[in-house]
Structures are given as structure tokens and as C-alpha cells.
Design an enzyme around this catalytic site. Structure first.
Site, PDB file in Angstrom:
ATOM      1  N   GLU A 259      -6.266  -7.270  -1.135  1.00 33.53           N
ATOM      2  CA  GLU A 259      -7.716  -7.688   0.718  1.00 33.53           C
ATOM      3  C   GLU A 259      -8.835  -6.853   0.274  1.00 33.53           C
ATOM      4  O   GLU A 259      -8.753  -6.209  -0.608  1.00 33.53           O
ATOM      5  CB  GLU A 259      -6.110  -6.745   1.079  1.00 33.53           C
TER       6      GLU A 259
ATOM      7  N   GLU B  73       0.678  -1.302   0.342  1.00 33.48           N
ATOM      8  CA  GLU B  73      -0.324   0.150  -0.079  1.00 33.48           C
ATOM      9  C   GLU B  73       0.675   1.545   0.188  1.00 33.48           C
ATOM     10  O   GLU B  73       1.044   2.532   0.841  1.00 33.48           O
ATOM     11  CB  GLU B  73      -0.875   0.166   1.278  1.00 33.48           C
TER      12      GLU B  73
END
Length: 673
Positions: free
Chosen positions: A312, A153
Site C-alpha cells: 500500500e 496492519e
């Protein structure tokens, strides 16, 4: 060039982040047994494990990782192996405290969280490359390896650092980007407020100033910060390509979360072998399944329409919002399959086993604190079976009918200070326009403003404050060629340097819209305006109005009251073989739906009025056939028409003439022929 899908699994992938280092080794055997019970085929491994893999500078310990990879491989579970560069060890910061990032106001962040990185730090860059090389040398040809996962991320929670190392790096970036100091001064408009620079050495990052700083400099610094993170990704990716040829490399994006919009994913999408995304429901009272659809459509668009991977999401509640509700029964599967409908090649979760310690111990997981005698676990097992039934979908592509123009760099420019109204929120407009298209049951692609648009009957521009001349020319060609365009207010105003386009607003879009704007007239807090047609039908706007002057466009709706009374509010311009609409006020949901309905008619798109609200129908097609996904986000049974008869893959039932869709259910029909 590596393949663009995980190596190994033949169908859709299923699994999640696995953090075995949080658990005694005797738990690992139980984990793998349960993974097989749930149908798990892929786990992400090693994302936060740098401190364990390199407990001291230059000393490595791979024994525990060797053992868990071997155990997973013995049980037929493939791995998405990470480079753990999002979380350098404590010893690294002890030796290199200047690698911790500095905020705009000069505060240096401390060790103890994640992502606390100055991406310009030479020490960080070298250490990240070294640990990546060690991991790739050891595991690059391991038969369990399906995918490489670089970092985690990017941009969360820190994208930009303002330290002296970044200042020097920024000056180098400016030299490369602009070539000369005169070009920098011109691009930034430094004649304003006496900000002209006499040498590159005088230029600093846009740190906190007594009042608002130079917006063009701020915009370029956002570009620099994004490019710097991307440089580090590319360096790690290239090491993996060299030492592990043929295995695709990804990093997990967060495309549609407004909290994570410091990354230009159009640029990043060109650098990864497989686009992957993380998505979490934002429970702020809005319809969460609409934002989910938006995220999936945007991720697919970043992938150029190719299949991508949901890396995710959550089985139930998360842990980081003010309020973190559980998902309703059946929502786990419905959310997962909504991503698959819109192009994902599977469904992965954060995380496999719910943590007992740490900041995310209340974040849900595939194996919850309650264990296997729980609703969540039973739904996890059922979803694994459902994804196995959907294996033929692998490699098919989602079919879209409309496009929304989207540009992260325009967001960066719009959120800077001193704009005409703080009530105007560009992201709110993008969400609202997408929701209106969703409610017309149209599947949407997102597109860069300079991308080819000819295949879309309808293109929508919710709020594109920054638009280049090339973007304006692109939209004019699209409309002249027969397309239908809808543009919202405060679009086309500035160029790539945040400089107002010469001449009247809306700058880059004047020609295609057939109008000029003499003046913006933002409304007061809570103030509303009415707009009407000649036959008396009325709509409602707020936040913004404009003094619009038609220059070829026809007036469709007129302001009834306010400073702009009797002036055009909504116009339509026939140009070549197409039509361009302009909305000069912020319309409420019902009013926006009315205008977009009229534009969709211009575009020849079907109304699909028979489909209930919040019943989602999406189509994927490819060599294996054509598939219709139907998802019921309501508490009422529904009937969905089908373009042909087919077989429902989750139940095995035949679907003829239409599809019965129970409340809260998902059905996937493989059409005959």
C-alpha cells in the site's frame, strides 16, 4: 514451503486494494476495463468483508466474491486474497462484547472503527480461525489466487489490551517465558518500591497507576502483546498453508512509521512467506522522500535482503493527517519507483477506486473522484507501462554499503517514563543518522544488534538504549575484524529487562568504545554547546552531554563550554583492525554530517561529492544483470555518473559515460556486461 513471491505475474506487480463491495455490480465491469488499461496485474481483495461473507453466525454468502474473482480471472488479473479478521462483524461484538479491547485506564473501546480487537479473546481466535478456514476451503486452489493476505496492519490502531482475559493470558505467557515466579521477580526488580509478587495470580497487566509503574513489567507487556498478535497470525497462516499449499502468505507491515512501532518486525519477518509493507508520506515539513527510502531499506532488511512487496501507498494525498497535501506532478511514479529501487517487486496502492463514503473518502486512489480525465489517472496509466518495462528487475537484490542497528524492543524501553531528558528522542536520532547517510548517497541496510555485520564497512548505532551483552560482544568482534562503528549517546545502558548494566556506562559498549561515562548531563531547553578540535574547528550540539573518561579511546572533539567543558565530546577507539567512534551529544545536521564523513573515510567508503543533494542513486543486481536507479527529487536537471555504459529501460536510450537526469525524473539503467 510456499514460494516467496506472488504466484502468476512474470514481472513486477501493479495494482491496489480493491473494495468492489462498496460499489454496484455494474461498476465492476468498468473497474476491470480500467484495470487492464492501467496495466494492473494484482489486486488485494476482501480485507474488510467479514460482515458480508458471514452476515450471521455460521451463515456464509460467497456469491458476490465468487463473481468478482471470476471477472478478475477472466481479465488476467490475479488476486491477493485477504482473511477479513481485522474487522469482525457487529453481530460478533453483540455476542462477545468482551472481545473489544480495554485501554490502560480501563476504558473499553466500542465497535464502529477497525482493529478493535482483544487478541487474547478465545471467541475472537475461534471466529477468526473459522472464517479463515471457510475462505481457504473455497478459494485455496483458485487459479486467480496469487497471494494470501492475513488480517491488515497488525497493531493499528490497538496492539495491547488490558482486560481480565489478557491478564490471565499474560500470566500464562510469563510462566512459559520465565518458568518460575522467582525469575519474574528478579527480571522485574520487584524489590524496588515493595512490588514483589507472592503468586502468579497477583500479577496484573501494567494498568494506569498513581505514578510511573514498573518499567520492566511494561516492557514485558509490550512483548506479550506483540507475541499475542503474532500467535493469531500464525494460526491463520497455518490454516492457509494446510488448505492452500504453495501459495505464499503475507500480512502488511508498517515498518518505519513511528505511530506503528508496537510490532517487533524482526520477529514477524521470520513468520511471513513474503515481507510486504504499507508506507505513507508523513507531511510534517521534513523531506518525505528520505523517510520513504528509510522505510524501504528497513522493509528489505526485515526480509533478510530478499525482494519484498510494497502493498500500500497513496497516489496523492491521504486523509488522516492534520494537513494532507496532494503529490506534485510526477511524484506518484517517483515515490513508487523509489520503493522498487530499494527492493520492492512492484507497487500497490490504497486503493483502486476512491470511496464516496466512510472515514477514508478523501484518501486518494488510482481512480480518483475526478475520474479518468485527471492528472492522477494519467500518471497511474503511465506508471503501469513503466513497471512493465522494468520486468527484468524481478528477483534482483538491492546492494547496500552501510548498516544501521535497529531494535523495536529498544524503542519500547526508551519511551517509558522517567528518563534523564524528555528532549531526547531515540527515533529522532535514528531518522537523523539515516538522513546523514542518505545525504552521503550511501544505501543502507538495517540490522538487529546481534546480527552478523562483517559485510558492512560502516555500522551506525543511533540510539540503542537497550542492548544485551551479546550485542556488545557482537560489536566488539565487528570492530576487531576491521569494521568502522559509530555509536550515539545513551546507548548500551540497560539489558533486556531494562536493568542498568553493572559498572560504569555505557555498559554493553564500554569495551568496544574504549571509554566510560561517569555521569549524564542533559541540557536545558534550548541550551546549546560547542565542541571543537585542537585546530579550532567547531560543531554544535544540544539536548545532551556526558562526562566521558577515555579508557583507550582518543579524543577527537572536545566540549568548549557547559558543565562538561574541556572534556571529551567525540572519541575514536582503534580496536584490532577497526575503529569505533562515540558521539556524546546530539549534533545538528551539519555537525553530524561532518562526523559521519570522517567515519566513512575510516571505512573506505566513497564520498560521491559530485552527486547533488536529493539526487538518489541505488543499485539492484542479480542473475538478469545489474541496474542503476537514479531519482531526481529536485527541480533542477542533474548529471549522474555511471560505473559502466548501459541502456535506460524507461526511454530505451543509451547511457554512455553518465546519465542525464531531468528535474523530478526517474531513470533506470541496465548496465552492459
Amino acid at each position: 514451503m510456499p514460494d516467496t513471491a506472488p504466484e502468476g505475474p512474470d514481472g513486477l506487480v501493479y495494482g491496489g486494494d480493491y473494495n468492489p463491495e462498496q460499489w454496484p455490480e455494474e461498476v465492476w465491469q468498468e473497474d476491470v476495463r480500467l484495470m487492464r488499461e492501467a496495466g494492473v496485474t494484482l489486486v488485494s481483495l476482501g480485507i474488510f468483508s467479514w460482515a458480508l461473507l458471514e452476515p450471521e453466525p455460521g451463515r456464509h454468502d460467497f456469491g458476490w466474491l465468487d463473481r468478482i474473482i471470476a471477472l478478475l480471472h477472466e481479465n488476467g488479473i490475479r488476486i491477493d486474497l485477504a482473511t477479513p479478521t481485522v474487522a469482525p462483524p457487529a453481530w460478533f461484538y453483540r455476542d462477545h462484547p468482551d472481545a473489544l479491547p480495554v485501554s490502560r485506564d480501563g476504558m473499553r473501546h466500542a465497535f464502529g472503527s477497525r482493529g478493535a480487537i482483544c487478541h487474547s479473546s478465545p471467541a475472537y481466535r475461534e471466529a477468526a480461525a473459522a472464517i479463515t478456514e471457510k475462505i481457504a476451503e473455497r478459494y485455496g486452489s483458485h487459479p486467480a489466487l496469487a497471494l494470501w493476505h492475513v488480517h491488515n496492519e497488525y497493531g493499528v490502531p490497538v496492539s495491547a489490551c488490558y482486560c481480565d482475559t489478557c491478564a490471565a493470558h499474560f500470566r500464562r505467557w510469563l510462566r512459559t517465558t520465565y518458568g518460575t515466579l522467582d525469575a519474574v521477580n528478579a527480571a522485574w526488580g520487584t524489590a524496588f518500591w515493595g512490588q514483589r509478587y507472592g503468586s502468579f495470580e497477583e500479577i496484573q497487566p501494567p494498568r494506569t497507576t498513581p505514578t510511573t509503574g514498573n518499567p520492566a513489567q511494561r516492557l514485558d507487556y509490550a512483548r506479550f502483546a506483540d507475541a499475542t498478535m503474532r500467535e493469531n497470525f500464525v494460526r491463520e497462516r497455518d490454516i492457509l498453508h494446510r488448505l492452500s499449499p504453495g501459495v505464499p502468505v503475507t500480512t502488511n507491515f508498517m515498518t518505519a512509521l513511528s505511530q506503528c512501532d508496537t510490532v517487533d518486525y524482526w520477529a514477524w519477518g521470520r513468520e511471513v512467506d513474503l515481507v510486504s509493507n504499507d508506507h505513507y508520506l508523513i507531511t510534517d515539513g521534513r523531506r518525505t522522500h528520505v523517510n520513504l527510502a528509510m522505510a524501504a531499506d528497513l522493509t528489505r532488511s526485515v526480509a533478510g535482503g530478499a525482494p519484498w512487496l510494497l502493498l500500500e501507498h497513496s497516489t496523492s494525498g491521504v486523509s488522516w493527517q492534520p494537513r494532507n497535501p496532494a503529490k506534485a506532478p510526477g511524484q506518484l511514479a517517483r515515490n513508487s519507483l523509489a520503493h522498487v529501487a530499494r527492493g520492492s517487486e512492484g507497487a500497490m496502492f490504497f486503493q483502486w477506486r476512491q470511496s464516496r463514503r466512510g472515514a477514508e473518502k478523501f484518501h486518494s486512489a488510482m481512480v480518483p473522484h475526478a475520474g479518468t480525465d485527471s492528472r492522477v489517472w494519467r500518471e497511474v496509466v503511465r506508471l503501469g507501462a513503466d513497471l512493465t518495462s522494468l520486468a527484468p528487475l524481478r528477483g534482483t537484490r538491492t546492494v547496500a554499503e552501510a548498516a544501521v542497528l535497529w531494535d523495536w524492543q529498544s524503542w519500547w524501553a526508551q519511551r517509558l517514563e522517567w528518563r534523564p531528558s524528555e528532549d531526547h528522542d531515540a527515533r529522532e536520532r535514528a531518522d537523523s543518522f539515516y538522513e546523514a547517510l542518505y545525504d552521503r548517497h550511501l544505501t543502507v541496510d538495517f540490522a538487529h544488534p546481534e546480527a552478523g555485520l562483517a559485510r558492512y564497512p560502516l555500522v551506525v548505532v543511533p540510539a540503542l538504549y537497550l542492548a544485551t551483552e551479546a550485542a556488545g560482544d557482537n560489536l566488539r568482534r565487528y570492530v576487531e575484524g576491521g569494521g568502522t562503528l559509530v555509536v550515539s549517546y545513551f546507548s548500551g545502558i540497560v539489558d533486556e529487562h531494562d536493568a542498568v548494566h553493572p559498572g560504569p556506562h555505557p555498559g554493553a559498549f564500554r569495551d568496544v568504545l574504549g571509554l566510560t561515562v561517569e555521569e549524564f548531563s542533559p541540557l536545558g531547553e534550548g541550551e546549546k554547546v560547542r565542541i571543537a578540535t585542537a585546530d579550532g574547528a567547531e560543531l554544535t550540539g544540544d539536548v545532551w552531554t556526558e562526562f566521558v573518561v577515555p579508557r583507550g579511546a582518543e579524543t577527537v572533539w572536545t566540549y568548549v563550554d557547559g558543565l562538561t567543558a574541556e572534556r571529551p565530546a567525540v572519541t575514536r577507539h582503534r580496536l584490532g583492525r577497526g575503529t569505533a567512534w562515540y558521539l556524546s551529544t546530539r549534533l545538528d545536521a551539519a555537525s553530524l554530517g561532518t562526523i559521519l564523513g570522517a567515519a566513512a573515510e575510516d571505512a573506505g567508503l566513497p564520498s560521491r561529492a559530485s552527486l547533488p543533494r536529493d539526487v538518489e542513486v541505488v543499485r539492484r543486481s542479480g542473475e538478469s544483470g545489474s541496474y542503476v536507479f537514479a531519482l531526481n527529487h529536485t527541480g533542477t536537471d542533474a548529471k549522474v555518473p555511471l560505473p559502466a555504459d548501459g541502456t535506460e529501460l524507461l526511454t530505451g536510450e543509451r547511457a554512455a559515460g553518465g546519465l542525464a537526469l531531468p528535474a523530478g525524473a526517474v531513470r533506470v539503467v541496465r548496465l552492459d556486461g
